[in-house]
Every structure is written in structure tokens, then in C-alpha cells.
Design an enzyme around this catalytic site. Structure first.
Site, PDB file in Angstrom:
ATOM      1  N   THR A  13       0.747  -1.164  -0.052  1.00  0.00           N
ATOM      2  CA  THR A  13      -0.133  -0.207   0.023  1.00  0.00           C
ATOM      3  C   THR A  13       0.752   1.364  -0.044  1.00  0.00           C
ATOM      4  OG1 THR A  13      -1.801  -0.946   1.400  1.00  0.00           O
ATOM      5  CG2 THR A  13      -1.520   1.450   1.492  1.00  0.00           C
ATOM      6  N   ARG A  31     -14.293  -6.735   0.869  1.00  0.00           N
ATOM      7  CA  ARG A  31     -13.571  -6.339   2.110  1.00  0.00           C
ATOM      8  C   ARG A  31     -13.054  -5.316   1.812  1.00  0.00           C
ATOM      9  NH1 ARG A  31      -8.204  -5.088   3.016  1.00  0.00           N
ATOM     10  NH2 ARG A  31      -7.404  -5.520   5.112  1.00  0.00           N
ATOM     11  N   VAL A  32     -13.163  -4.350   2.891  1.00  0.00           N
ATOM     12  CA  VAL A  32     -12.319  -2.955   2.842  1.00  0.00           C
ATOM     13  C   VAL A  32     -11.555  -2.789   3.675  1.00  0.00           C
ATOM     14  CG1 VAL A  32     -12.609  -0.113   2.726  1.00  0.00           C
ATOM     15  CG2 VAL A  32     -14.046  -1.817   1.442  1.00  0.00           C
ATOM     16  N   GLY A  33     -10.075  -2.271   3.730  1.00  0.00           N
ATOM     17  CA  GLY A  33      -9.069  -2.297   4.810  1.00  0.00           C
ATOM     18  C   GLY A  33      -9.193  -0.984   5.129  1.00  0.00           C
ATOM     19  N   ASP A  34      -8.047  -0.382   5.809  1.00  0.00           N
ATOM     20  CA  ASP A  34      -7.853   0.801   6.371  1.00  0.00           C
ATOM     21  C   ASP A  34      -7.558   1.702   5.243  1.00  0.00           C
ATOM     22  OD1 ASP A  34      -5.154  -0.569   6.158  1.00  0.00           O
ATOM     23  OD2 ASP A  34      -4.196   1.274   6.939  1.00  0.00           O
ATOM     24  N   THR A  88       0.497   1.126   6.796  1.00  0.00           N
ATOM     25  CA  THR A  88       0.378   0.014   5.671  1.00  0.00           C
ATOM     26  C   THR A  88       0.472  -1.075   6.505  1.00  0.00           C
ATOM     27  OG1 THR A  88       1.558  -1.130   3.925  1.00  0.00           O
ATOM     28  CG2 THR A  88       2.880   0.384   5.637  1.00  0.00           C
ATOM     29  N   GLY A  89      -0.276  -2.251   6.118  1.00  0.00           N
ATOM     30  CA  GLY A  89      -0.160  -3.470   6.723  1.00  0.00           C
ATOM     31  C   GLY A  89      -1.551  -4.036   7.088  1.00  0.00           C
TER      32      GLY A  89
HETATM   33  N1  ASP Z   1      -3.294  -1.782   4.654  1.00  0.00           N
HETATM   34  C1  ASP Z   1      -3.899  -2.365   3.428  1.00  0.00           C
HETATM   35  C2  ASP Z   1      -5.176  -3.033   3.798  1.00  0.00           C
HETATM   36  O1  ASP Z   1      -5.574  -3.729   4.924  1.00  0.00           O
HETATM   37  C3  ASP Z   1      -2.922  -3.888   3.017  1.00  0.00           C
HETATM   38  C4  ASP Z   1      -1.550  -3.469   3.139  1.00  0.00           C
HETATM   39  O2  ASP Z   1      -0.953  -2.109   3.155  1.00  0.00           O
HETATM   40  O3  ASP Z   1      -0.654  -4.128   3.019  1.00  0.00           O
HETATM   41  O4  ASP Z   1      -5.905  -3.290   2.887  1.00  0.00           O
END
Ligand code: ASP
Length: 324
Positions: free
Chosen positions: A186, A214-217, A237-238
């Protein structure tokens, strides 16, 4: 209380709010540029030197921070070899590439798009949501339709490479978010322009083989990105689920407001995640932040996280300290 008295009291209440000097002073502080006569710079999560240099050079030429951040992250959105952002991003488990992005500017304006299919430049689209609609967030088909109405091309975002990887994954179909699979992921970018305005953009294809929808942060203001011109800004990120639970980027900005350095704020935000874990986490979360004076901080759960900075014609990739 009869209706007339209620209206009178409400009107007095509202007008006293409007002229309250302390409120006015607060509003002015928010709109104030953080670094008068600033040296422009761009910082971004992971090793994305082309993207960060694109933004940094645009800032040097006088571009505003928001446009520079959107232009910078667009480099990775178009990079077919980056399987975590934009076109070429890993699909969900049904084979659909769906993208998330958000932007936030120095006046606290923001825009976001969630789970958008067929559109590559979703950070630019988030900016259009911010500037051209009365809303902050558009999701799914609504976001896609809005993009088409604004002249964006609908494209197939699944490349042969990512299709092959997905088909291989389907053989076992075991879902496990992975740590630092690549040296890019990300992309969250923060920019300061010559006027001293601070803005950011965050864009992702989310977790590989996620459930559809699905939606992340990353597109959630306060989680994947938060900017407050009078304090600073942060990006994440993560594993998005863990960032959302602790509203990570907002938390970091608020900790900086309370006097923590960007590094201390990033470390405390990681600590908040770890406090809830019974064992050593097998997921990664990493933060990158700047305060209003351009002092940076970054921290991650596991080693391997890096960030990129472009400042004074120089682009560097920096290793970040981690808990494990
Ligand atoms: N933060 C992103 C999510 O959860 C993924 C990532 O940064 O690897 O969608």
C-alpha cells in the site's frame, strides 16, 4: 418551552458560537500553513522511489501538496509489477481486482473510494469525490459509475501475472495475510509544498485474496491516512483490520498534538495494537508520520518496513525500526 422561546434561545446560542473568539482562533490555527517558507518534501511508505521523486519534483516546481501526492501515487497505481496497488494488484478470492484510496488536504477536506473495480487511478478519483460531490466516500459500483462520468477509462485490472498467481492460490485457497511479501505495498504518501501546506494520499488493492467487498484501513480517513495542518500527518500500511481497530493515523496525529514526537507517536500506536495480542503477531502494521516542523517518525511491528523520502533533489529509501 414554547416554540418562539426555543427559536430565540437557539438563535442566541448559534450566534454566540459564531462570534466566540476561542473558536475563531482554533479555526485559524487549523487553516494556518504548518511550515512558512517550507522546503517541499514527499515521503511514502515502502521503496517507491519513482513515485516519491515524481511527487517531490512536482513540489519543487511549485505544485500544491495534494496534487503532488495524487500524481506521485499514480506512478505505482499504473505500475503493473506492483501487485499491491492499482492495475496489476492482486484480486480478491473471486478474481476481481478492487481498489481502495483516499486523500486529505491541508484544510481538512477529504475524499475516498472503496472497493472500486476497473479504474486504475483511484487516488485521483478520491480527490474528485472530495472536490466534485457533496460526499466524502463513494463505494463500489457508485464509485465506478462516478469515475466513468468523469471521463475515466474502464479497464481490466487483472494482469496475466496476477491471474496466474491467483489461480495458483486457488489450488489450496488457504487465506493468511502475509508479512512484507514485497518491498512495496500500500502506498501512503505525505507531501509538503512550497506554501507549507501538508496533504496526503493513500492507495491500495488491499489484501491479496480478500473476501469480495472487504475494505481495509487505507481508504478510511483516520485509519490509513490523517492530516491536520496545525499538527502533522500520518499514513499506515499492513493489516488494515488492526489499523482500523485503533484508528491508527488519527491516533498518531492526536498523540503529536499532545506533545509526542512523530517517532514516539508511531511507537505508541504500534503498542496499542500489540496490547490486544496474546502472542507475537503474525501480521505486519507500519506507520509513517511527520509533524508540522517536518520531523519524521516511522515504526513497524516486524522488520522489513522501509519508507522513501524526496527532499532537496535527493531520493532515499530508509529502513525503519521495528518491535520484532
Ligand atoms: N493496509 C492495506 C489493507 O489492509 C494492505 C497493506 O497495506 O498491505 O487493505
Amino acid at each position: 418551552m414554547n416554540r418562539k422561546v426555543f427559536i430565540e434561545r437557539t438563535t442566541i446560542g448559534i450566534s454566540s458560537l459564531l462570534v466566540s473568539p476561542s473558536l475563531f482562533a482554533k479555526k485559524k490555527a487549523i487553516l494556518q500553513k504548518p511550515y512558512p517558507n517550507a522546503t517541499p518534501f514527499a515521503i511514502a511508505t515502502w521503496n517507491v522511489q519513482k513515485a516519491t521523486t515524481t511527487a517531490g519534483q512536482a513540489l519543487d516546481q511549485g505544485m500544491n501538496a495534494l496534487d503532488a501526492a495524487v500524481q506521485g501515487v499514480a506512478v505505482e497505481e499504473a505500475n503493473l509489477l506492483n501487485s499491491t496497488v492499482g492495475k496489476g494488484g492482486a484480486p480478491d478470492r473471486d478474481g476481481n481486482v478492487s481498489l481502495d484510496a483516499c486523500v486529505m488536504d491541508s484544510n481538512g477536506n477529504c475524499g475516498a473510494v472503496l472497493a472500486v473495480e476497473n479504474i486504475t487511478h483511484v487516488a485521483a478519483l478520491a480527490k474528485e469525490v472530495m472536490e466534485k460531490t457533496p460526499h466524502v466516500i463513494l463505494a463500489g459500483e457508485g464509485a465506478r459509475k462516478f469515475a466513468i462520468s468523469q471521463g475515466y477509462q474502464a479497464e481490466d485490472l487483472l494482469t496475466e501475472e496476477s491471474k496466474k498467481a491467483w489461480q495458483k492460490w486457488l489450488e489450496e485457497g488457504h487465506y493468511q495475510p502475509e508479512i512484507n511479501v514485497e518491498n512495496h505495498d500500500t502506498i501512503g504518501m505525505l507531501c509538503v509544498d512550497k506554501e507549507g501546506a501538508l496533504s496526503g494520499a493513500c492507495t491500495t488493492s488491499g489484501l491479496a485474496y480478500k473476501m469480495k467487498g472487504r475494505v481495509g484501513d487505507s481508504p478510511i480517513i483516520g485509519s490509513g491516512l490523517f492530516v491536520d495542518n496545525s499538527v502533522g500527518a500520518a499514513v499506515a500500511t499492513g493489516l488494515g483490520e488492526e489499523v482500523i481497530k485503533t484508528v491508527g493515523s488519527f491516533l498518531i496525529v492526536e498523540l503529536m498534538r499532545q506533545g509526542k514526537s512523530p517517532q514516539e507517536a508511531c511507537e505508541e500506536a504500534i503498542q496499542r495494537i500489540l496490547e490486544k495480542q496474546k502472542t507475537k503477531p503474525d501480521f505486519q502494521v507500519a506507520y509513517l508520520a511527520t509533524n508540522k516542523n517536518g520531523v519524521l517518525g516511522a515504526y513497524s511491528i516486524h522488520s522489513g518496513f522501509t519508507y522513501t523520502i524526496y527532499k532537496n533533489n535527493k531520493c532515499q529509501n530508509i529502513n525503519v525500526k521495528s518491535i520484532f
